[in-house]
Design a protein around this motif. Structure first.
Motif, PDB file in Angstrom:
ATOM      1  N   LEU A   5      17.324 -55.527  36.458  1.00  0.00           N
ATOM      2  CA  LEU A   5      18.780 -55.625  36.476  1.00  0.00           C
ATOM      3  C   LEU A   5      19.264 -57.018  36.086  1.00  0.00           C
ATOM      4  O   LEU A   5      20.309 -57.159  35.442  1.00  0.00           O
ATOM      5  CB  LEU A   5      19.316 -55.255  37.861  1.00  0.00           C
ATOM      6  N   SER A   6      18.504 -58.045  36.446  1.00  0.00           N
ATOM      7  CA  SER A   6      18.922 -59.407  36.126  1.00  0.00           C
ATOM      8  C   SER A   6      18.824 -59.691  34.634  1.00  0.00           C
ATOM      9  O   SER A   6      19.424 -60.637  34.137  1.00  0.00           O
ATOM     10  CB  SER A   6      18.071 -60.418  36.901  1.00  0.00           C
ATOM     11  N   ALA A   7      18.045 -58.863  33.908  1.00  0.00           N
ATOM     12  CA  ALA A   7      17.858 -59.085  32.472  1.00  0.00           C
ATOM     13  C   ALA A   7      18.729 -58.174  31.615  1.00  0.00           C
ATOM     14  O   ALA A   7      18.611 -58.184  30.385  1.00  0.00           O
ATOM     15  CB  ALA A   7      16.382 -58.885  32.116  1.00  0.00           C
ATOM     16  N   LEU A   8      19.594 -57.372  32.243  1.00  0.00           N
ATOM     17  CA  LEU A   8      20.460 -56.486  31.469  1.00  0.00           C
ATOM     18  C   LEU A   8      21.391 -57.304  30.583  1.00  0.00           C
ATOM     19  O   LEU A   8      21.894 -58.356  30.993  1.00  0.00           O
ATOM     20  CB  LEU A   8      21.297 -55.615  32.411  1.00  0.00           C
ATOM     21  N   PRO A   9      21.650 -56.842  29.353  1.00  0.00           N
ATOM     22  CA  PRO A   9      22.567 -57.580  28.473  1.00  0.00           C
ATOM     23  C   PRO A   9      23.977 -57.607  29.041  1.00  0.00           C
ATOM     24  O   PRO A   9      24.444 -56.628  29.614  1.00  0.00           O
ATOM     25  CB  PRO A   9      22.500 -56.786  27.156  1.00  0.00           C
ATOM     26  N   LYS A  10      24.644 -58.724  28.865  1.00  0.00           N
ATOM     27  CA  LYS A  10      25.974 -58.909  29.458  1.00  0.00           C
ATOM     28  C   LYS A  10      26.709 -59.990  28.699  1.00  0.00           C
ATOM     29  O   LYS A  10      26.135 -60.709  27.885  1.00  0.00           O
ATOM     30  CB  LYS A  10      25.836 -59.291  30.933  1.00  0.00           C
ATOM     31  N   ILE A  11      27.987 -60.082  28.979  1.00  0.00           N
ATOM     32  CA  ILE A  11      28.825 -61.137  28.410  1.00  0.00           C
ATOM     33  C   ILE A  11      29.234 -62.066  29.547  1.00  0.00           C
ATOM     34  O   ILE A  11      29.859 -61.622  30.517  1.00  0.00           O
ATOM     35  CB  ILE A  11      30.089 -60.551  27.740  1.00  0.00           C
ATOM     36  N   GLU A  12      28.877 -63.337  29.450  1.00  0.00           N
ATOM     37  CA  GLU A  12      29.290 -64.288  30.477  1.00  0.00           C
ATOM     38  C   GLU A  12      30.784 -64.572  30.328  1.00  0.00           C
ATOM     39  O   GLU A  12      31.310 -64.661  29.224  1.00  0.00           O
ATOM     40  CB  GLU A  12      28.478 -65.573  30.368  1.00  0.00           C
ATOM     41  N   THR A  13      31.455 -64.731  31.458  1.00  0.00           N
ATOM     42  CA  THR A  13      32.912 -64.868  31.451  1.00  0.00           C
ATOM     43  C   THR A  13      33.387 -66.287  31.170  1.00  0.00           C
ATOM     44  O   THR A  13      34.556 -66.488  30.857  1.00  0.00           O
ATOM     45  CB  THR A  13      33.487 -64.434  32.806  1.00  0.00           C
ATOM     46  N   GLY A  14      32.494 -67.265  31.305  1.00  0.00           N
ATOM     47  CA  GLY A  14      32.904 -68.658  31.182  1.00  0.00           C
ATOM     48  C   GLY A  14      33.376 -69.244  32.498  1.00  0.00           C
ATOM     49  O   GLY A  14      33.554 -70.458  32.605  1.00  0.00           O
ATOM     50  N   ILE A  15      33.577 -68.393  33.502  1.00  0.00           N
ATOM     51  CA  ILE A  15      33.906 -68.845  34.864  1.00  0.00           C
ATOM     52  C   ILE A  15      32.609 -68.796  35.657  1.00  0.00           C
ATOM     53  O   ILE A  15      32.146 -67.713  36.052  1.00  0.00           O
ATOM     54  CB  ILE A  15      34.988 -67.955  35.513  1.00  0.00           C
ATOM     55  N   VAL A  16      32.002 -69.955  35.862  1.00  0.00           N
ATOM     56  CA  VAL A  16      30.662 -70.024  36.447  1.00  0.00           C
ATOM     57  C   VAL A  16      30.600 -69.322  37.797  1.00  0.00           C
ATOM     58  O   VAL A  16      29.672 -68.566  38.089  1.00  0.00           O
ATOM     59  CB  VAL A  16      30.199 -71.495  36.573  1.00  0.00           C
ATOM     60  N   GLU A  17      31.606 -69.559  38.642  1.00  0.00           N
ATOM     61  CA  GLU A  17      31.596 -68.969  39.976  1.00  0.00           C
ATOM     62  C   GLU A  17      31.625 -67.436  39.912  1.00  0.00           C
ATOM     63  O   GLU A  17      30.993 -66.755  40.733  1.00  0.00           O
ATOM     64  CB  GLU A  17      32.794 -69.466  40.785  1.00  0.00           C
ATOM     65  N   LEU A  18      32.371 -66.900  38.946  1.00  0.00           N
ATOM     66  CA  LEU A  18      32.440 -65.446  38.791  1.00  0.00           C
ATOM     67  C   LEU A  18      31.112 -64.896  38.277  1.00  0.00           C
ATOM     68  O   LEU A  18      30.629 -63.865  38.767  1.00  0.00           O
ATOM     69  CB  LEU A  18      33.579 -65.073  37.831  1.00  0.00           C
ATOM     70  N   ASP A  19      30.508 -65.560  37.313  1.00  0.00           N
ATOM     71  CA  ASP A  19      29.221 -65.105  36.787  1.00  0.00           C
ATOM     72  C   ASP A  19      28.133 -65.148  37.857  1.00  0.00           C
ATOM     73  O   ASP A  19      27.221 -64.313  37.854  1.00  0.00           O
ATOM     74  CB  ASP A  19      28.811 -65.954  35.581  1.00  0.00           C
ATOM     75  N   LYS A  20      28.223 -66.098  38.771  1.00  0.00           N
ATOM     76  CA  LYS A  20      27.252 -66.151  39.872  1.00  0.00           C
ATOM     77  C   LYS A  20      27.359 -64.908  40.757  1.00  0.00           C
ATOM     78  O   LYS A  20      26.359 -64.386  41.245  1.00  0.00           O
ATOM     79  CB  LYS A  20      27.491 -67.401  40.736  1.00  0.00           C
ATOM     80  N   LEU A  21      28.590 -64.432  40.954  1.00  0.00           N
ATOM     81  CA  LEU A  21      28.809 -63.291  41.835  1.00  0.00           C
ATOM     82  C   LEU A  21      28.455 -61.958  41.164  1.00  0.00           C
ATOM     83  O   LEU A  21      27.692 -61.161  41.703  1.00  0.00           O
ATOM     84  CB  LEU A  21      30.269 -63.249  42.301  1.00  0.00           C
ATOM     85  N   ILE A  22      29.029 -61.720  39.988  1.00  0.00           N
ATOM     86  CA  ILE A  22      28.856 -60.402  39.375  1.00  0.00           C
ATOM     87  C   ILE A  22      27.801 -60.396  38.273  1.00  0.00           C
ATOM     88  O   ILE A  22      27.456 -59.336  37.747  1.00  0.00           O
ATOM     89  CB  ILE A  22      30.198 -59.865  38.820  1.00  0.00           C
ATOM     90  N   GLY A  23      27.297 -61.579  37.902  1.00  0.00           N
ATOM     91  CA  GLY A  23      26.255 -61.651  36.884  1.00  0.00           C
ATOM     92  C   GLY A  23      26.785 -61.710  35.477  1.00  0.00           C
ATOM     93  O   GLY A  23      26.045 -61.966  34.532  1.00  0.00           O
ATOM     94  N   GLY A  24      28.069 -61.467  35.284  1.00  0.00           N
ATOM     95  CA  GLY A  24      28.660 -61.362  33.960  1.00  0.00           C
ATOM     96  C   GLY A  24      29.236 -59.969  33.768  1.00  0.00           C
ATOM     97  O   GLY A  24      29.205 -59.134  34.680  1.00  0.00           O
ATOM     98  N   LEU A  25      29.747 -59.713  32.580  1.00  0.00           N
ATOM     99  CA  LEU A  25      30.317 -58.404  32.262  1.00  0.00           C
ATOM    100  C   LEU A  25      29.238 -57.570  31.593  1.00  0.00           C
ATOM    101  O   LEU A  25      28.933 -57.758  30.411  1.00  0.00           O
ATOM    102  CB  LEU A  25      31.534 -58.570  31.348  1.00  0.00           C
ATOM    103  N   TYR A  26      28.650 -56.646  32.355  1.00  0.00           N
ATOM    104  CA  TYR A  26      27.518 -55.865  31.862  1.00  0.00           C
ATOM    105  C   TYR A  26      27.997 -54.723  30.972  1.00  0.00           C
ATOM    106  O   TYR A  26      29.004 -54.068  31.255  1.00  0.00           O
ATOM    107  CB  TYR A  26      26.711 -55.299  33.032  1.00  0.00           C
ATOM    108  N   PHE A  27      27.243 -54.482  29.888  1.00  0.00           N
ATOM    109  CA  PHE A  27      27.542 -53.353  29.016  1.00  0.00           C
ATOM    110  C   PHE A  27      27.315 -52.047  29.775  1.00  0.00           C
ATOM    111  O   PHE A  27      26.384 -51.926  30.562  1.00  0.00           O
ATOM    112  CB  PHE A  27      26.677 -53.404  27.763  1.00  0.00           C
ATOM    113  N   GLY A  28      28.187 -51.096  29.522  1.00  0.00           N
ATOM    114  CA  GLY A  28      28.133 -49.825  30.242  1.00  0.00           C
ATOM    115  C   GLY A  28      29.029 -49.798  31.458  1.00  0.00           C
ATOM    116  O   GLY A  28      29.161 -48.771  32.118  1.00  0.00           O
TER     117      GLY A  28
END
Length: 614
Positions: free
Chosen positions: A309-332
């Protein structure tokens, strides 16, 4: 005694003939007319039976069959109870005498590859006074003759009278039951020639149905016997990409049902065709390779691909704190962004789009409230950053911001084929011919390779999709978005306003259908910091809460929201941990200038070398 109409009989016959019905008032509509089967165009829902009166009618003018349910039952071999002694008188008692196998039957079956031994073993003969009519006797498991089927072999008779017919008032059972031994596996074909073919090839327990692929009343009379088998293999006719008998037997039988694989038909229609062209081994292989028909929407867990799950492709939001929580915007995934009107949701959404574009992910934008030039203006400013923004002041000393044409042109080249926006003007001008929004989104994903879909917002999006109950339409719209996200492996961000205006927003506060938040994967709440004062400029402008996070489960706690800072000049939203962004359009420009300087330096050095030599 006369028949008393029962709705249960109508429903049972409908289940036997079709199984795909719908009721409208007192009318029970079959998906296909049992007489014309919808014609060449396969028209649906043109045949109905009235549950109160029993009258039936096909509304196709080329068919037009009508009558009473009793006639329908008669035409398709469904037995009705006409009185107290009906069950005793239901079927004709056939003479239990030895059948004489006649040579014309032997010779005709030889043309289909069936040996004399098998013909005599199964007592296949012809009519005494008409040698062109084959006779197939059906014996039950106790060797009692209960059903007889006839087959015309003369082409002219087939043309005039049809190919097959049955002895009237005889009990429908399976052909070949008397030759079955044990209850390990039963192989069912549609035609008697096919089951004889299997027997010829040495396949045990091969049987065939009495009245073709549409009649299943035989199950009522052999239920106790057939359900003893551990499995059934369906070797029906392969027609129009489907195997006859399969759907009904799979649905009706409470035991394991397998089917011959499509590839094992080797391009032929049925077992006899396969045998005559490819021989015995092709039949044996087809039966042995038969596979369990999967239950729709079910697969084995072991067939599911293991994913980190940690290696799933995603788009980082540029908000570091948000990416830490949700991991980024995952495809699907579908991400719901909520917050009160005018507090910055659209601004934050457009910045997420800029982040995706900078990572080479094409974006589709829908804005139902802002003109396309307004959306572009804000994204241009966010992309440019403070170093490229020109500040203007009007006569009221109010500031406005713009970019020079050169910067805009460079940003446009950077957008290129990575940014698309829904054209509201087309929708307004030609509403009837415009595709629904989800169809437009799907077409854009297919044609432009879109990886992020941004919809601002749910309420205005529903205006682009007329019809349906409003709240039901909202739920269905989000459901369709989720299907698109999974099908095409894209991320969808949907803006929705909250229902209430209280200070803290929860999942239940999203306006519209109550199950919207149940369908999405992530819920973000964007809110202005009401406590910020002019005396404390370092305080955050807004806060971001993670209310739902299906993938990692990490949420923000009350008082621990992500603090965000908004620049009125660049329209950028940043956080304490997020670095100042320089997007690739600017980096590319610097690289081009650097390369140009290097080229000039190289040319100068070359010229000096040349002058030295001279």
């Amino acid at each position: 005694m006369s028949y008393e109409l029962k709705q249960s009989d109508i429903l049972d016959l409908a289940h036997t003939l079709d199984g795909r019905t719908r009721q409208k008032g007192d009318e029970l509509f079959f998906q296909y007319c049992p007489y014309c089967h919808g014609g060449q165009s396969r028209d649906k829902n043109t045949f109905s039976v009235n549950l109160q009166t029993g009258t039936f009618h096909c509304f196709r003018s080329s068919c037009g069959r009508s009558g009473h349910f009793v006639e329908l039952a008669r035409d398709f071999g469904y037995q009705l109870d006409f009185g107290e002694n009906w069950r005793e008188k239901k079927f004709k008692r056939l003479p239990q005498k030895e059948i004489t196998v006649r040579d014309p039957a032997v010779e005709w079956l030889k043309t289909r590859g069936i040996s004399e031994r098998i013909t005599r073993l199964y007592h296949i003969t012809t009519r005494k006074k008409d040698k062109s009519v084959l006779v197939f006797p059906f014996y039950n498991e106790n060797h009692v003759l209960e059903f007889v089927k006839y087959r015309n072999t003369d082409p002219q008779r087939i043309k005039d009278h049809g190919k097959e017919f049955c002895e009237k008032d005889t009990k429908p059972i399976l052909f070949g039951m008397d030759h079955c031994q044990g209850f390990e596996r039963l192989v069912i074909t549609e035609g008697q020639i096919d089951s004889l073919t299997l027997a010829e090839c040495g396949v045990k327990n091969a049987v065939s149905v009495p009245t073709g692929c549409k009649g299943f009343t035989f199950l009522n009379y052999i239920w106790d016997w057939i359900t003893k088998f551990s499995e059934v293999v369906v070797f029906g006719d392969h027609e129009n990409g489907r195997i006859t008998l399969l759907d009904e037997l799979q649905r009706k039988l409470p035991i394991k049902v397998k089917a011959v694989r499509e590839e094992d038909y080797l391009g032929e229609k049925d077992a006899n065709d396969i045998y005559q062209k490819y021989g015995r081994q092709a039949i044996l292989t087809a039966v042995e390779n038969a596979q369990v028909v999967p239950v729709k929407c079910v697969k084995r867990l072991s067939d599911v691909k293991s994913v980190d799950l940690s290696a799933l492709p995603k788009i980082e939001t540029g908000i570091v704190e948000l990416d830490k929580l949700i991991g980024g915007l995952y495809f699907g995934q579908v991400v719901l962004l909520t917050g009160r009107r005018g507090e910055g949701k659209s601004t934050f959404l457009s910045q997420l789009a800029v982040e995706a574009i900078d990572k080479d992910y094409p974006v589709f934008l829908y804005s139902g409230e802002l003109a396309d030039y307004h959306v572009k203006n804000w994204m241009d400013l966010q992309s440019a950053g403070p170093d490229h923004i020109i500040i203007h002041q009007n006569k009221y000393e109010q500031e406005s911001f713009s970019l020079d044409n050169d910067t805009i042109e460079k940003i446009n080249r950077w957008y290129g084929d990575r940014a698309y926006i829904f054209d509201n003007t087309v929708l307004d001008a030609d509403m009837e011919e415009t595709e629904s929004l989800t169809k437009t989104i799907e077409s854009s994903i297919q044609r432009y390779g879109i990886k992020m879909v941004c919809i601002d917002n749910l309420m205005t999006a529903m205006d682009a999709m007329p019809g349906e109950d409003f709240y039901q339409a909202q739920s269905q719209f989000v459901k369709r978005l989720k299907k698109l996200a999974v099908k095409y492996d894209v991320v969808v961000i949907l803006v929705a306003h909250p229902r209430k205006t209280k200070e803290a927003i929860s999942n239940d506060d999203v306006s519209g259908s109550s199950d919207i938040t149940n369908r999405v994967d992530v819920v973000l709440s964007y809110s202005r910091n009401e406590k910020k004062s002019e005396d404390m400029p370092d305080q955050c402008d807004s806060k971001l809460s993670v209310l739902k996070n299906r993938l990692t489960g990490r949420l923000t706690r009350a008082g621990k929201e992500i603090e965000l800072f908004y620049s009125n000049m660049s329209k950028r939203v940043t956080s304490l941990e997020s670095p100042e962004r320089t997007y690739r359009w600017e980096i590319n420009e610097r690289s081009e200038l650097l390369n140009l300087d290097e080229m000039k330096l190289f040319e100068a050095e070359e010229w000096e070398d040349l002058t030295d030599e001279l």
